[in-house]
Design a protein around this motif. Structure first.
Motif, PDB file in Angstrom:
ATOM      1  N   UNK A 123       0.823  -1.206   0.000  1.00 54.79           N
ATOM      2  CA  UNK A 123       0.000   0.000   0.000  1.00 54.79           C
ATOM      3  C   UNK A 123       0.859   1.259   0.000  1.00 54.79           C
ATOM      4  N   UNK A 124       1.980   1.211   0.680  1.00 58.31           N
ATOM      5  CA  UNK A 124       2.840   2.385   0.795  1.00 58.31           C
ATOM      6  C   UNK A 124       3.761   2.583  -0.399  1.00 58.31           C
ATOM      7  N   UNK A 125       4.210   1.487  -1.026  1.00 62.69           N
ATOM      8  CA  UNK A 125       5.293   1.574  -2.005  1.00 62.69           C
ATOM      9  C   UNK A 125       4.903   1.362  -3.459  1.00 62.69           C
ATOM     10  N   UNK A 126       3.813   0.671  -3.713  1.00 65.83           N
ATOM     11  CA  UNK A 126       3.541   0.255  -5.089  1.00 65.83           C
ATOM     12  C   UNK A 126       2.716   1.270  -5.868  1.00 65.83           C
ATOM     13  N   UNK A 127       2.999   1.304  -7.159  1.00 70.40           N
ATOM     14  CA  UNK A 127       2.291   2.202  -8.068  1.00 70.40           C
ATOM     15  C   UNK A 127       0.821   1.785  -8.176  1.00 70.40           C
TER      16      UNK A 127
END
Length: 138
Positions: free
Chosen positions: A119-123
């Motif tokens: 949730x924090x890192x992915x496009x």
């Protein structure tokens, strides 16, 4: 914590995985060839599609984002779960129990560490495709 809608399909599959883990842990050494065949079928139908979405979409994107520790542990867990299922199918109640233990821990790991990292890192495009793939697997 509220889960991103695009990960909810995978997250809801964890409920079924926890039920499977509990059933394996409750057996206490009772294990038959029929149990092994049923386990392999559940792996094929329930867990493998889940693993494929993670291995083909989430994990490469997490690796590219620098979260290699999460990727490595997830892949190690998947390999252990697959190998344990095969061993359990050959009649090992110890492998079935070990699978139950690891599956329970793996679900907790994904819910508490992997999915929040996603949730924090992915496009958004990656998460969109995960949502599409997870919902089409049912």
């Amino acid at each position: 914590m509220k889960r991103d809608m695009r990960l909810r399909g995978l997250s809801s599959e964890h409920h079924h995985a926890l039920l499977l883990a509990r059933s394996l842990l409750d057996r206490r050494g009772e294990w038959t060839p029929r149990d092994g065949a049923a386990l392999l079928e559940r792996m094929r139908v329930e867990l493998e599609p889940h693993f494929r979405v993670e291995e083909e979409l989430l994990l490469p994107a997490l690796g590219a984002a620098g979260a290699m520790d999460l990727v490595q542990r997830t892949l190690e867990d998947h390999a252990f779960l697959r190998a344990s299922a095969e061993e359990a199918a050959r009649g090992s109640p110890q492998a079935a129990y070990a699978l139950g233990e690891r599956l329970h821990a793996h679900v907790r790991f994904e819910e508490s560490e992997v999915f929040p990292a996603c949730e924090a890192l992915l496009a958004p495009e990656v998460l969109d495709e995960v949502g599409r793939r997870a919902s089409s697997a049912h």
